[in-house]
Design a protein around this motif. Structure first.
Motif: not given
Length: 430
Positions: A12, A42-44, A47-48, A56-57, A60-63
């Motif tokens: 991102l 989903a995104v990755s 740093s979140k 980004l609402s 899904r956040w993928e670490k």
């Protein structure tokens, strides 16, 4: 309406954020053009917590970006991590192996592993799409795959790195030397803190290797690219080029020869009456010569959030439409293994600048070194005199073989009156 195309985005940074923004702003228009809606599932990223100018609402956040490769609710993985190996390569391999389409802007990955990844994509009957990997927003890959598919490409060449083009343009406009302009470009954000990949020609070579594979139906061969950068180009050379009717551009050039595929990246003297001589600043341009279509030229912004995101989304539209195309125009199993044409076999004209002691017999000695290799002079310029007694002498030659020119240069460099290593720039006839 058809089910949405479900997207996972790895990375991102500037481009990844641009893709999210473009999909959000043009969602309705894209759904009409593609026949189905787009949904970023989903995104990755590293740093979140990092602040980003995107919403980004609902995503899904993928670490771990590798999770995108096997997620059952993702149809296509967009790889924007970068790098020729590491997690980027593993992600693309795993995503394709898991039956997902892949869209990437990663020219380094493709230059080193493009043939292998294309074969995997075709085995799994999935797309490996990479419009954004070469020349930013310019649709050159699509042009080679579709618009120019009826042609045999005879030659292609282009300005493939906006940073170098910006530096050379600014040097010409201001009269300042490379180091000064590079520092200014870094301060302005046009050049990276470590500019090696750009100014030493590596970035352009990655892109040229990818273009060559697509244009000539050959296995991608980055190792076969001859690479030189722009560090040794001086404001003096740019001034002499103007006087001789040229501009200096860092070009990537590819063509088939009797010895194999010639791929080279280096500074070139480009005639002022050719369109590519007037591509300035951060812009890119690619010229393709086809046997039926003749000469075509594509130009535009070669980097930046908007242009690169535009290219990524163009590939996503193709995936959404169900368009399945070989990555490098022809099926991977039919990509030819072609020898790299040795640079010593290149034939062309040359510009040579020498800094010599202003004393009798110097020009005769230089001319003698060239004559021993049967290199014919076209013109000679000599200007001024410095406090040290050194003067610049500029010679241009008629066409000769690179090997002969290198032998002559070795002799000239050993002359006692030659104060520094000769500067040589190839002259291109378009």
């Amino acid at each position: 309406m058809n089910s949405p195309l479900r997207i996972g985005i790895a990375g991102l940074g500037t481009v990844g954020a641009g893709v999210v923004k473009l999909l959000a702003e043009h969602g309705r228009l894209l759904s009409v053009r593609a026949g189905r809606p787009f949904k970023v599932v989903a995104v990755s990223a590293r740093s979140k917590a990092k602040k980003r100018d995107i919403d980004l609402s609902g995503m899904r956040w993928e670490k771990d970006p590798m999770a995108l490769a096997t997620a059952p609710d993702i149809d296509v993985v967009v790889e924007l991590i970068g790098g020729s190996g590491g997690v980027a390569r593993r992600l693309v391999q795993k995503a394709l192996a898991s039956g997902k389409h892949v869209v990437t802007a990663n020219k380094a990955l493709l230059a080193l592993h493009g043939t292998e990844l294309a074969a995997l994509a075709e085995k799994k009957q999935r797309n490996l799409a990479f419009e954004a990997a070469v020349a930013g927003g310019i649709p050159i890959i699509k042009a080679l795959r579709e618009g120019l598919a009826g042609n045999r490409v005879k030659r292609l060449y282009g300005i493939l790195n906006g940073t170098c083009n910006y530096i050379l343009t600014t040097m010409r406009e201001t009269g300042r030397d490379f180091d000064v302009v590079l520092a200014e470009a870094q301060a302005a954000g046009y050049a990276e803190a470590d500019p090696t990949f750009d100014v030493d020609g590596i970035d352009a070579a990655h892109k040229l290797a990818v273009l060559t594979g697509a244009a000539f139906g050959a296995k991608v061969d980055f190792a076969g690219v001859h690479v030189e950068g722009i560090r040794r180009v001086t404001s003096m050379d740019i001034e002499f080029a103007q006087e001789l009717g040229y501009r200096i551009k860092l070009l990537g050039l590819a063509r088939e020869t009797r010895y194999g595929i010639e791929q080279r990246v280096h500074p070139c003297m480009v005639p002022l009456d050719t369109p590519i001589a007037h591509i300035e600043g951060v812009f890119n341009a690619v010229v393709v010569e086809g046997d039926f279509v003749g000469t075509t030229m594509f130009q535009g912004r070669g980097a930046g959030q908007g242009p690169t995101a535009s290219a990524v989304v163009a590939d996503l539209v193709d995936v959404a439409r169900g368009r399945h195309m070989p990555a490098f125009v022809v099926p991977a199993e039919k990509l030819a293994t072609k020898k790299a044409s040795p640079m010593d076999r290149h034939v062309g004209a040359y510009y040579m600048r020498l800094m010599v002691q202003d004393r009798p017999g110097v020009i005769a000695a230089v001319s003698g070194a060239l004559a021993k290799e049967r290199i014919s002079l076209e013109s000679m310029l000599q200007r001024g005199r410095s406090e040290s007694g050194e003067v610049p002498v500029v010679l241009t030659t008629h066409e000769t073989e690179e090997a002969a020119m290198r032998r002559a240069l070795a002799r000239i460099a050993k002359l006692g009156a030659v104060a520094e290593e000769p500067c040589v720039i190839r002259i291109e006839a378009f």
